[in-house]
Design a protein around this motif. Structure first.
Motif, mmCIF file in Angstrom:
data_model
loop_
_atom_site.group_PDB
_atom_site.id
_atom_site.type_symbol
_atom_site.label_atom_id
_atom_site.label_comp_id
_atom_site.label_asym_id
_atom_site.label_seq_id
_atom_site.Cartn_x
_atom_site.Cartn_y
_atom_site.Cartn_z
ATOM 1 N N ALA B 73 0.836 -1.207 0.000
ATOM 2 C CA ALA B 73 0.000 0.000 0.000
ATOM 3 C C ALA B 73 0.868 1.254 0.000
ATOM 4 N N ALA B 74 1.963 1.221 0.767
ATOM 5 C CA ALA B 74 2.856 2.377 0.831
ATOM 6 C C ALA B 74 3.524 2.608 -0.519
ATOM 7 N N LEU B 75 3.958 1.527 -1.171
ATOM 8 C CA LEU B 75 4.626 1.663 -2.465
ATOM 9 C C LEU B 75 3.639 2.120 -3.544
ATOM 10 N N LEU B 76 2.405 1.642 -3.425
ATOM 11 C CA LEU B 76 1.368 2.037 -4.390
ATOM 12 C C LEU B 76 1.136 3.544 -4.325
ATOM 13 N N ALA B 77 1.244 4.105 -3.118
ATOM 14 C CA ALA B 77 1.038 5.544 -2.948
ATOM 15 C C ALA B 77 2.194 6.342 -3.551
ATOM 16 N N ASP B 78 3.384 5.735 -3.580
ATOM 17 C CA ASP B 78 4.575 6.472 -4.022
ATOM 18 C C ASP B 78 4.909 6.272 -5.492
ATOM 19 N N TYR B 79 4.457 5.174 -6.075
ATOM 20 C CA TYR B 79 4.871 4.860 -7.440
ATOM 21 C C TYR B 79 3.647 4.713 -8.338
ATOM 22 N N GLU B 80 3.811 5.145 -9.573
ATOM 23 C CA GLU B 80 2.719 5.035 -10.529
ATOM 24 C C GLU B 80 2.745 3.642 -11.143
ATOM 25 N N CYS B 81 2.019 2.744 -10.508
ATOM 26 C CA CYS B 81 2.026 1.356 -10.955
ATOM 27 C C CYS B 81 0.754 0.711 -10.431
ATOM 28 N N ASP B 82 0.339 -0.403 -11.067
ATOM 29 C CA ASP B 82 -0.898 -1.010 -10.586
ATOM 30 C C ASP B 82 -0.624 -1.952 -9.420
ATOM 31 N N ALA B 83 -1.665 -2.158 -8.653
ATOM 32 C CA ALA B 83 -1.532 -2.880 -7.383
ATOM 33 C C ALA B 83 -1.069 -4.317 -7.577
#
Lengths: 304, 107
Positions: B73-83
């Motif tokens: 969840a933290a990485l999803l918030a920082d990077y433009e990529c799908d879950a």
């Protein structure tokens, strides 16, 4: 015999050791004592026993070069030397100031880098590599260009994550005959090196720096046989760590030591303070020394 | 109990990582920034490991025990990529780190 100076330590020695500066500091108990005496053929409780080096569980080491001398190194401060009958004193001191010094550093918790170290723009720069890589030769070229020298062949590193210092050792460079001929003038004062080996000692005089200096840069030396593959390449991360680990002097010691903090842990504590790591792949020609030196100097002063 | 002088640890850990797993750094592992890249050292084994940029970010986030779900969840918030891609990549990375004994699952 007067006390001598080595890495800032006061050394009391039964051997004359003209290679070292005289001690001019305060009167004190010696930091390191070098005595002539009997060295047992075998350590009591070796955890490692090779043909040249034995290591005991308490970290004591026995180091022997068959035709020259046996050395017993204990506690980082006590060295017993048993020279062979006909060994010239300069042969004994050659090993004393090389592998034995490196073992002493390990015992004192310092990292002995297999490197010669010079001063460039107020920073210590170490040229690291195995025998024959060109460490001393590059240092001699640097001296000719006006740079001061801190060490030859063994560079003791002390410090912590924020700063690592190279400790000056003694004011000599040991050169191969061809390098001596190419790089030294008639004013340079020399002593013959080891018997039967064409090596010459260059006395550095005022070209020796006696104060420790922050080590910012390590240049690892390799040879290429084809000029097209010359390079000065910056290293990062695990690759920089691997090169540095490979160029710790007397590697059997850290691998086999049975006590205390491992050398890799100590080394790893120092690495973050070293700003730049390079590999210098050079064609081993005396005529290309200044070019190699200039390439290193340019990278240091460009700030990149 | 291991015999003295021999290292009987098994270094190929097989860790099944799922979104519910909580992981942490293995206690003995050292880390340092070496000229701009993160390096991990296992002093017992005398081995070192280089981390790329994304692995370094993950390692930094594991300073305290963290669940894989929180990490993703933290990485999803920082990077433009799908879950899904993030979850797959993070789990693959954590399994590699765990296999090398660099991190461990919190029981």
């Amino acid at each position: 015999v007067t006390d001598r100076w080595l890495c800032g330590w006061c050394v009391a020695s039964d051997l004359p050791l003209p290679e070292l500066l005289p001690w001019t500091g305060d009167r004190r108990e010696p930091d390191v004592t070098i005595r002539l005496g009997s060295v047992p053929p075998v350590l009591d409780d070796p955890i490692f026993a090779g043909p040249v080096l034995q290591i005991a569980a308490d970290g004591s080491c026995r180091y022997e070069i068959a035709a020259v001398a046996a050395f017993l190194i204990r506690g980082g401060h006590d060295i017993v030397v048993q020279p062979r009958d006909d060994a010239p004193p300069s042969d004994v001191s050659t090993f004393l100031l090389n592998a034995v010094l490196a073992i002493l550093c390990h015992q004192r918790g310092l990292i002995p880098l297999h490197a010669s170290c010079i001063e460039i723009a107020g920073q210590a720069v170490a040229f690291a590599g195995p025998v024959g890589a060109g460490k001393s030769t590059l240092a001699a070229a640097a001296r000719r260009a006006g740079h001061r020298i801190l060490t030859d062949d063994v560079t003791p590193l002390a410090g912590s994550g924020s700063r690592v210092d190279a400790l000056p050792t003694y004011p000599r460079l040991r050169l191969w005959q061809d390098a001596w001929t190419a790089l030294c003038t008639g004013d340079d004062w020399s002593l013959p090196g080891r018997r039967g080996i064409a090596r010459y000692d260059l006395a550095l005089g005022s070209g020796f720096r006696t104060e420790p200096l922050a080590l910012t840069t390590v240049v690892h030396l390799t040879h290429v046989s084809d000029l097209r593959f010359r390079e000065l390449r910056e290293l990062r991360g695990a690759e920089a760590t691997a090169w540095l680990h490979d160029h710790v002097h007397t590697p059997a010691y850290p691998l086999r030591r049975g006590h205390g903090q491992s050398t890799l842990t100590t080394l790893f504590g120092l690495i973050p303070a070293i700003e730049r790591h390079f590999v210098l792949a050079r064609y081993p020609s005396l005529s290309a020394l200044d070019e190699s030196l200039e390439a290193v100097r340019a990278r240091l002063t460009s700030g990149s | 109990m291991a015999p003295t002088g021999e290292d009987s640890r098994n270094y190929s850990y097989n860790v099944d990582v799922t979104a519910a797993t909580t992981v942490r750094r293995a206690a003995e592992i050292l880390c340092a920034d070496v000229a701009g890249e993160m390096v991990l050292v296992d002093p017992e084994r005398g081995q070192y490991f280089g981390l790329d940029d994304i692995a370094s970010v993950v390692w930094c986030r594991l300073e305290h025990p963290t669940s894989v779900g929180e990490l993703c969840a933290a990485l999803l918030a920082d990077y433009e990529c799908d879950a899904v891609t993030i979850a797959n990549d993070v789990i693959a990375l954590l399994e590699r780190l765990a296999a090398d004994g660099l991190i461990e699952a919190v029981p």
